[in-house]
Design a protein around this motif. Sequence first.
Motif, PDB file in Angstrom:
ATOM      1  N   LYS A  95       0.826  -1.206   0.000  1.00  0.00           N
ATOM      2  CA  LYS A  95       0.000   0.000   0.000  1.00  0.00           C
ATOM      3  C   LYS A  95       0.864   1.261   0.000  1.00  0.00           C
ATOM      4  O   LYS A  95       1.917   1.303   0.631  1.00  0.00           O
ATOM      5  CB  LYS A  95      -0.938  -0.010   1.212  1.00  0.00           C
ATOM      6  CG  LYS A  95      -1.990  -1.109   1.143  1.00  0.00           C
ATOM      7  CD  LYS A  95      -3.001  -0.987   2.277  1.00  0.00           C
ATOM      8  CE  LYS A  95      -4.092  -2.049   2.136  1.00  0.00           C
ATOM      9  NZ  LYS A  95      -5.109  -1.938   3.210  1.00  0.00           N
ATOM     10  N   TRP A  96       0.380   2.272  -0.687  1.00  0.00           N
ATOM     11  CA  TRP A  96       1.142   3.512  -0.822  1.00  0.00           C
ATOM     12  C   TRP A  96       1.486   4.104   0.542  1.00  0.00           C
ATOM     13  O   TRP A  96       2.610   4.562   0.764  1.00  0.00           O
ATOM     14  CB  TRP A  96       0.362   4.540  -1.657  1.00  0.00           C
ATOM     15  CG  TRP A  96       0.086   4.146  -3.074  1.00  0.00           C
ATOM     16  CD1 TRP A  96      -1.143   3.923  -3.633  1.00  0.00           C
ATOM     17  CD2 TRP A  96       1.041   3.941  -4.119  1.00  0.00           C
ATOM     18  NE1 TRP A  96      -1.014   3.584  -4.954  1.00  0.00           N
ATOM     19  CE2 TRP A  96       0.308   3.588  -5.283  1.00  0.00           C
ATOM     20  CE3 TRP A  96       2.434   4.004  -4.189  1.00  0.00           C
ATOM     21  CZ2 TRP A  96       0.936   3.316  -6.496  1.00  0.00           C
ATOM     22  CZ3 TRP A  96       3.063   3.728  -5.395  1.00  0.00           C
ATOM     23  CH2 TRP A  96       2.324   3.396  -6.528  1.00  0.00           C
ATOM     24  N   GLN A  97       0.525   4.113   1.452  1.00  0.00           N
ATOM     25  CA  GLN A  97       0.752   4.747   2.750  1.00  0.00           C
ATOM     26  C   GLN A  97       1.750   3.990   3.616  1.00  0.00           C
ATOM     27  O   GLN A  97       2.248   4.517   4.611  1.00  0.00           O
ATOM     28  CB  GLN A  97      -0.563   4.939   3.526  1.00  0.00           C
ATOM     29  CG  GLN A  97      -1.305   3.662   3.822  1.00  0.00           C
ATOM     30  CD  GLN A  97      -2.386   3.391   2.795  1.00  0.00           C
ATOM     31  OE1 GLN A  97      -2.222   3.715   1.620  1.00  0.00           O
ATOM     32  NE2 GLN A  97      -3.506   2.826   3.242  1.00  0.00           N
ATOM     33  N   ASN A  98       2.073   2.739   3.239  1.00  0.00           N
ATOM     34  CA  ASN A  98       3.046   1.946   3.997  1.00  0.00           C
ATOM     35  C   ASN A  98       4.471   2.059   3.439  1.00  0.00           C
ATOM     36  O   ASN A  98       5.420   1.586   4.066  1.00  0.00           O
ATOM     37  CB  ASN A  98       2.637   0.476   4.015  1.00  0.00           C
ATOM     38  CG  ASN A  98       1.370   0.237   4.816  1.00  0.00           C
ATOM     39  OD1 ASN A  98       1.019   1.033   5.685  1.00  0.00           O
ATOM     40  ND2 ASN A  98       0.671  -0.852   4.527  1.00  0.00           N
ATOM     41  N   ILE A  99       4.607   2.665   2.251  1.00  0.00           N
ATOM     42  CA  ILE A  99       5.925   2.762   1.613  1.00  0.00           C
ATOM     43  C   ILE A  99       6.708   3.933   2.185  1.00  0.00           C
ATOM     44  O   ILE A  99       6.221   5.057   2.258  1.00  0.00           O
ATOM     45  CB  ILE A  99       5.784   2.917   0.085  1.00  0.00           C
ATOM     46  CG1 ILE A  99       5.081   1.688  -0.512  1.00  0.00           C
ATOM     47  CG2 ILE A  99       7.162   3.087  -0.561  1.00  0.00           C
ATOM     48  CD1 ILE A  99       4.826   1.796  -2.001  1.00  0.00           C
ATOM     49  N   LYS A 100       7.936   3.661   2.611  1.00  0.00           N
ATOM     50  CA  LYS A 100       8.823   4.702   3.133  1.00  0.00           C
ATOM     51  C   LYS A 100       9.654   5.329   2.019  1.00  0.00           C
ATOM     52  O   LYS A 100       9.740   6.549   1.888  1.00  0.00           O
ATOM     53  CB  LYS A 100       9.745   4.112   4.201  1.00  0.00           C
ATOM     54  CG  LYS A 100      10.726   5.113   4.783  1.00  0.00           C
ATOM     55  CD  LYS A 100      11.628   4.451   5.816  1.00  0.00           C
ATOM     56  CE  LYS A 100      12.637   5.460   6.380  1.00  0.00           C
ATOM     57  NZ  LYS A 100      13.543   4.811   7.371  1.00  0.00           N
ATOM     58  N   LEU A 112      18.694  -3.152  -9.916  1.00  0.00           N
ATOM     59  CA  LEU A 112      17.957  -3.374  -8.678  1.00  0.00           C
ATOM     60  C   LEU A 112      16.866  -2.330  -8.466  1.00  0.00           C
ATOM     61  O   LEU A 112      17.141  -1.129  -8.489  1.00  0.00           O
ATOM     62  CB  LEU A 112      18.918  -3.345  -7.487  1.00  0.00           C
ATOM     63  CG  LEU A 112      18.285  -3.414  -6.093  1.00  0.00           C
ATOM     64  CD1 LEU A 112      17.590  -4.756  -5.887  1.00  0.00           C
ATOM     65  CD2 LEU A 112      19.334  -3.167  -5.010  1.00  0.00           C
ATOM     66  N   LEU A 113      15.639  -2.805  -8.258  1.00  0.00           N
ATOM     67  CA  LEU A 113      14.547  -1.956  -7.795  1.00  0.00           C
ATOM     68  C   LEU A 113      14.218  -2.391  -6.378  1.00  0.00           C
ATOM     69  O   LEU A 113      13.897  -3.546  -6.135  1.00  0.00           O
ATOM     70  CB  LEU A 113      13.316  -2.110  -8.686  1.00  0.00           C
ATOM     71  CG  LEU A 113      12.054  -1.365  -8.209  1.00  0.00           C
ATOM     72  CD1 LEU A 113      12.271   0.135  -8.225  1.00  0.00           C
ATOM     73  CD2 LEU A 113      10.842  -1.743  -9.064  1.00  0.00           C
ATOM     74  N   ARG A 114      14.329  -1.433  -5.435  1.00  0.00           N
ATOM     75  CA  ARG A 114      14.053  -1.753  -4.034  1.00  0.00           C
ATOM     76  C   ARG A 114      12.965  -0.833  -3.495  1.00  0.00           C
ATOM     77  O   ARG A 114      12.992   0.373  -3.700  1.00  0.00           O
ATOM     78  CB  ARG A 114      15.307  -1.569  -3.180  1.00  0.00           C
ATOM     79  CG  ARG A 114      15.155  -2.080  -1.738  1.00  0.00           C
ATOM     80  CD  ARG A 114      16.138  -1.408  -0.822  1.00  0.00           C
ATOM     81  NE  ARG A 114      15.801  -0.013  -0.593  1.00  0.00           N
ATOM     82  CZ  ARG A 114      16.640   0.884  -0.076  1.00  0.00           C
ATOM     83  NH1 ARG A 114      17.867   0.535   0.231  1.00  0.00           N
ATOM     84  NH2 ARG A 114      16.258   2.132   0.109  1.00  0.00           N
ATOM     85  N   ILE A 115      11.998  -1.446  -2.827  1.00  0.00           N
ATOM     86  CA  ILE A 115      10.933  -0.698  -2.164  1.00  0.00           C
ATOM     87  C   ILE A 115      10.996  -1.041  -0.682  1.00  0.00           C
ATOM     88  O   ILE A 115      10.980  -2.214  -0.312  1.00  0.00           O
ATOM     89  CB  ILE A 115       9.550  -1.063  -2.742  1.00  0.00           C
ATOM     90  CG1 ILE A 115       9.496  -0.707  -4.232  1.00  0.00           C
ATOM     91  CG2 ILE A 115       8.438  -0.328  -1.988  1.00  0.00           C
ATOM     92  CD1 ILE A 115       8.242  -1.210  -4.928  1.00  0.00           C
ATOM     93  N   ARG A 116      11.056  -0.014   0.168  1.00  0.00           N
ATOM     94  CA  ARG A 116      11.165  -0.225   1.611  1.00  0.00           C
ATOM     95  C   ARG A 116       9.927   0.363   2.293  1.00  0.00           C
ATOM     96  O   ARG A 116       9.515   1.486   1.991  1.00  0.00           O
ATOM     97  CB  ARG A 116      12.432   0.428   2.150  1.00  0.00           C
ATOM     98  CG  ARG A 116      12.721   0.162   3.610  1.00  0.00           C
ATOM     99  CD  ARG A 116      14.152   0.500   3.960  1.00  0.00           C
ATOM    100  NE  ARG A 116      14.503   1.860   3.563  1.00  0.00           N
ATOM    101  CZ  ARG A 116      15.723   2.378   3.726  1.00  0.00           C
ATOM    102  NH1 ARG A 116      16.689   1.630   4.255  1.00  0.00           N
ATOM    103  NH2 ARG A 116      15.974   3.617   3.355  1.00  0.00           N
TER     104      ARG A 116
END
Length: 227
Positions: A95-100, A112-116
Amino acid sequence: MNKIELNVASRGLYLLHYLGSPILAAIATIPLFKLFDDLNKLSFIVIYGGVWYITSRFTKKIPNGQVELEMKEDGIQVNWQKQFLLHNKSDQLIKWQNIKDYMFQPEQYFDLLRIRTKDKKKYKFSMIGENNDFPFFYEKLEETIKSKSTDDSIEIKRAKNIYESNYGLISAIFMGLVIIAVVIAFIFIEPKGNSSPNYGLLVASLAGGIFFIIQVISYRKKNKNDS
């Protein structure tokens, strides 16, 4: 472009394939060499090279997987189309609101694509092979994140990759000094015997460092122009 299928790889399995295929080839070839005592070194090298090639070719796709990423109204949907060997990754919605933050980092063998997320989870997608549509998807991702960040509950940043960090700059300077020293030594130190300098081997051994330095220069130039 809101949806894309990416060819990705497990780095652990990739390393295992890279290191394991020559070992498997040696295990298969050495008994053969002992069986036929009249085989000379050249014959052994030829046979070993052939077995290595076959082993590497048949195990080439073991580290590979395929994942579908789709940008939706409430987040990024991750659907695994093809799992890595011995992996069982679950499909989920980030969810968008959970992405830092998010980060893209080109590398010598991977992109590399990293989502934190805010709860310290990391979603890493190590792209390999042909992913020609990814630049269009990434551009759309940045546009979407920018528009979503106008919401008070959503604050997503683009994290610096290694080439933009101080560590990357220091590493690039160190690699540059090492490369200069190696090139000078290669030019001025005469090889033993009648052998001639192998410039192909020199370039291949320094390729990783050269790639890293080019990326550091490119990203810092780009950031300077954007500021």
